[in-house]
Write an enzyme that holds these catalytic residues in place. Structure first.
Site, PDB file in Angstrom:
ATOM      1  N   GLY A  46       0.829  -1.190   0.000  1.00 47.18           N
ATOM      2  CA  GLY A  46       0.000   0.000   0.000  1.00 47.18           C
ATOM      3  C   GLY A  46       0.864   1.240   0.000  1.00 47.18           C
ATOM      4  O   GLY A  46       2.043   1.192   0.399  1.00 47.18           O
ATOM      5  N   GLN A  51       2.964   9.966   1.253  1.00 46.02           N
ATOM      6  CA  GLN A  51       4.265   9.276   1.244  1.00 46.02           C
ATOM      7  C   GLN A  51       5.102   9.652   0.023  1.00 46.02           C
ATOM      8  O   GLN A  51       6.302   9.404   0.007  1.00 46.02           O
ATOM      9  CB  GLN A  51       4.064   7.751   1.281  1.00 46.02           C
ATOM     10  CG  GLN A  51       3.493   7.268   2.606  1.00 46.02           C
ATOM     11  CD  GLN A  51       3.398   5.755   2.621  1.00 46.02           C
ATOM     12  OE1 GLN A  51       2.422   5.191   2.143  1.00 46.02           O
ATOM     13  NE2 GLN A  51       4.415   5.096   3.145  1.00 46.02           N
ATOM     14  N   CYS A  89       6.101  -0.137   7.168  1.00 46.53           N
ATOM     15  CA  CYS A  89       5.706   1.022   6.352  1.00 46.53           C
ATOM     16  C   CYS A  89       6.881   1.427   5.482  1.00 46.53           C
ATOM     17  O   CYS A  89       8.014   1.477   5.970  1.00 46.53           O
ATOM     18  CB  CYS A  89       5.298   2.173   7.275  1.00 46.53           C
ATOM     19  SG  CYS A  89       4.837   3.669   6.403  1.00 46.53           S
ATOM     20  N   LEU A  90       6.607   1.713   4.221  1.00 47.10           N
ATOM     21  CA  LEU A  90       7.684   2.127   3.311  1.00 47.10           C
ATOM     22  C   LEU A  90       8.334   3.428   3.780  1.00 47.10           C
ATOM     23  O   LEU A  90       9.476   3.708   3.418  1.00 47.10           O
ATOM     24  CB  LEU A  90       7.144   2.286   1.886  1.00 47.10           C
ATOM     25  CG  LEU A  90       6.680   0.976   1.226  1.00 47.10           C
ATOM     26  CD1 LEU A  90       6.005   1.263  -0.108  1.00 47.10           C
ATOM     27  CD2 LEU A  90       7.832   0.006   1.041  1.00 47.10           C
ATOM     28  N   HIS A 131      -4.128   1.188   7.843  1.00 48.39           N
ATOM     29  CA  HIS A 131      -2.793   1.796   7.831  1.00 48.39           C
ATOM     30  C   HIS A 131      -2.730   2.960   6.834  1.00 48.39           C
ATOM     31  O   HIS A 131      -2.252   4.050   7.164  1.00 48.39           O
ATOM     32  CB  HIS A 131      -1.773   0.702   7.483  1.00 48.39           C
ATOM     33  CG  HIS A 131      -0.365   1.170   7.357  1.00 48.39           C
ATOM     34  ND1 HIS A 131       0.646   0.756   8.201  1.00 48.39           N
ATOM     35  CD2 HIS A 131       0.223   2.001   6.460  1.00 48.39           C
ATOM     36  CE1 HIS A 131       1.783   1.331   7.827  1.00 48.39           C
ATOM     37  NE2 HIS A 131       1.560   2.088   6.777  1.00 48.39           N
ATOM     38  N   GLU A 132      -3.233   2.718   5.612  1.00 46.43           N
ATOM     39  CA  GLU A 132      -3.137   3.756   4.578  1.00 46.43           C
ATOM     40  C   GLU A 132      -4.035   4.946   4.903  1.00 46.43           C
ATOM     41  O   GLU A 132      -3.655   6.098   4.678  1.00 46.43           O
ATOM     42  CB  GLU A 132      -3.491   3.194   3.199  1.00 46.43           C
ATOM     43  CG  GLU A 132      -2.586   2.069   2.707  1.00 46.43           C
ATOM     44  CD  GLU A 132      -1.106   2.339   2.840  1.00 46.43           C
ATOM     45  OE1 GLU A 132      -0.674   3.515   2.756  1.00 46.43           O
ATOM     46  OE2 GLU A 132      -0.356   1.371   3.049  1.00 46.43           O
ATOM     47  N   HIS A 135      -2.456   7.365   7.197  1.00 46.66           N
ATOM     48  CA  HIS A 135      -1.515   8.281   6.546  1.00 46.66           C
ATOM     49  C   HIS A 135      -2.209   9.569   6.103  1.00 46.66           C
ATOM     50  O   HIS A 135      -1.615  10.649   6.141  1.00 46.66           O
ATOM     51  CB  HIS A 135      -0.905   7.618   5.289  1.00 46.66           C
ATOM     52  CG  HIS A 135       0.292   6.761   5.551  1.00 46.66           C
ATOM     53  ND1 HIS A 135       1.487   7.256   6.040  1.00 46.66           N
ATOM     54  CD2 HIS A 135       0.512   5.438   5.327  1.00 46.66           C
ATOM     55  CE1 HIS A 135       2.372   6.269   6.122  1.00 46.66           C
ATOM     56  NE2 HIS A 135       1.808   5.149   5.704  1.00 46.66           N
TER      57      HIS A 135
HETATM   58 NI    NI Z   1       2.760   3.332   5.614  1.00 46.06          NI
END
Ligand code: NI
Length: 162
Positions: A46, A51, A89-90, A131-132, A135
């Site tokens: 995701g 991000q 998380c990226l 999670h997304e 953000h």
């Molecule tokens: Ni993330």
């Protein structure tokens, strides 16, 4: 299409509340294409627009590698149950931590034609949706970690990062 630079924890853009999308412009379409490409290139499941430095309410999710979901202005309308598991998380590279999330969620979002649709998910998909969407309100999973953040071993790094 292009790979975009993924912002990392400590970058202020990850702490801001994102704005609703009111119109699908060519620039938004390009952003979505780039987000998908950037997510796949990073082996993520995701990615949210902040991000890649864009404060708009857009997320892309693909928990299987062949089922991309594009959610514009998403919101969770139903959730139930509970799951506790490792999350990454990226934007927090090389780390993971234990987070409790609902085991089922239903989200309502717009697609690229500004048509409303529902996305239901359990387990990893439910976790990724939560999670997304966090953000988009400037929240990272590290705020919810139970216990300590852990270092991810290199050979596990391509798993389940959002
Ligand atoms: Ni993330």
């Amino acid at each position: 299409m292009a790979i975009r630079n993924i912002r990392e924890i400590g970058d202020e853009v990850l702490t801001k509340r994102c704005k609703e999308v009111t119109e699908i412009t060519p620039r938004i379409k390009e952003l979505i294409e780039d987000m998908l490409e950037t997510m796949y290139e990073a082996n993520g499941v995701g990615l949210a627009a902040p991000q890649v430095g864009i404060l708009k309410r857009i997320v892309v999710i693909d928990t299987t590698g062949e089922d991309p979901h594009i959610l514009i202005n998403p919101r969770i309308v139903e959730s139930s149950g509970e799951q506790t598991g490792q999350e990454g998380c990226l934007s927090v590279p090389g780390k993971s931590g234990q987070v409790t999330r609902p085991n089922y969620v239903k989200a309502v979002a717009m697609d690229v034609n500004m048509k409303s649709f529902e996305l239901e998910g359990t387990e990893l998909l439910a976790r990724a949706i939560c999670h997304e969407l966090d953000h988009l309100d400037g929240h990272l999973y590290v705020e919810k970690v139970e216990g300590e953040l852990q270092d991810v071993k290199h050979d596990e790094e391509d798993e389940d990062e959002e």
